[in-house]
Write a protein that holds these residues in place. Structure first.
Motif, PDB file in Angstrom:
ATOM      1  N   ASP A  28       5.916  15.345  -1.851  1.00 12.19           N
ATOM      2  CA  ASP A  28       6.463  16.524  -1.737  1.00 12.19           C
ATOM      3  C   ASP A  28       7.890  16.645  -2.193  1.00 12.19           C
ATOM      4  O   ASP A  28       8.074  17.683  -2.203  1.00 12.19           O
ATOM      5  N   ASP A  29       8.758  15.646  -2.947  1.00 14.00           N
ATOM      6  CA  ASP A  29      10.006  15.738  -3.033  1.00 14.00           C
ATOM      7  C   ASP A  29      10.544  16.222  -4.926  1.00 14.00           C
ATOM      8  O   ASP A  29      11.340  16.189  -5.313  1.00 14.00           O
ATOM      9  N   LYS A  31       8.684  17.543  -8.145  1.00 10.11           N
ATOM     10  CA  LYS A  31       8.262  18.749  -8.806  1.00 10.11           C
ATOM     11  C   LYS A  31       7.410  18.788 -10.156  1.00 10.11           C
ATOM     12  O   LYS A  31       6.698  19.648 -10.763  1.00 10.11           O
ATOM     13  N   SER A  32       8.459  18.341 -10.451  1.00 15.18           N
ATOM     14  CA  SER A  32       8.373  18.019 -12.289  1.00 15.18           C
ATOM     15  C   SER A  32       9.687  17.062 -13.070  1.00 15.18           C
ATOM     16  O   SER A  32      10.399  16.827 -12.020  1.00 15.18           O
TER      17      SER A  32
END
Length: 94
Positions: A28-29, A31-32
């Motif tokens: 969830d925290d 992204k990439s």
């Protein structure tokens, strides 16, 4: 930080750090990898700015609390002692 286009740069990272972040991508925290590195750098910048602000505050307070007359008397005394040293020219002294 801003909505401007972000420049693409090449950086060299420790393999274990890359592996860790890649294992977290999709959480969830995270992204990439790029977003993670960007957020980590932003956190570092915030911390450095916070520390500099604290140091600046302490410096201002110290200057305000200093007994400037006493410092002047001490410097005058030191200058007199230095003047008594044979061959001392005072170069490099402030």
């Amino acid at each position: 930080m801003s909505n401007r286009a972000k420049p693409s740069i090449a950086v060299t990272l420790d393999p274990d750090l890359v592996e860790y972040v890649r294992s977290r991508v999709g959480d969830d925290d995270v992204k990439s990898l790029s977003a993670y590195v960007n957020e980590a750098l932003a956190a570092r910048v915030r911390e450095e700015r916070r520390r500099r602000a604290i140091l600046q505050t302490h410096l201002v307070r110290a200057r305000e609390a200093a007994d400037h007359d006493r410092v002047d008397r001490m410097m005058t005394h030191v200058q007199r002692q230095l003047a008594e040293i044979p061959g001392f020219t005072g170069e490099g002294a402030q």
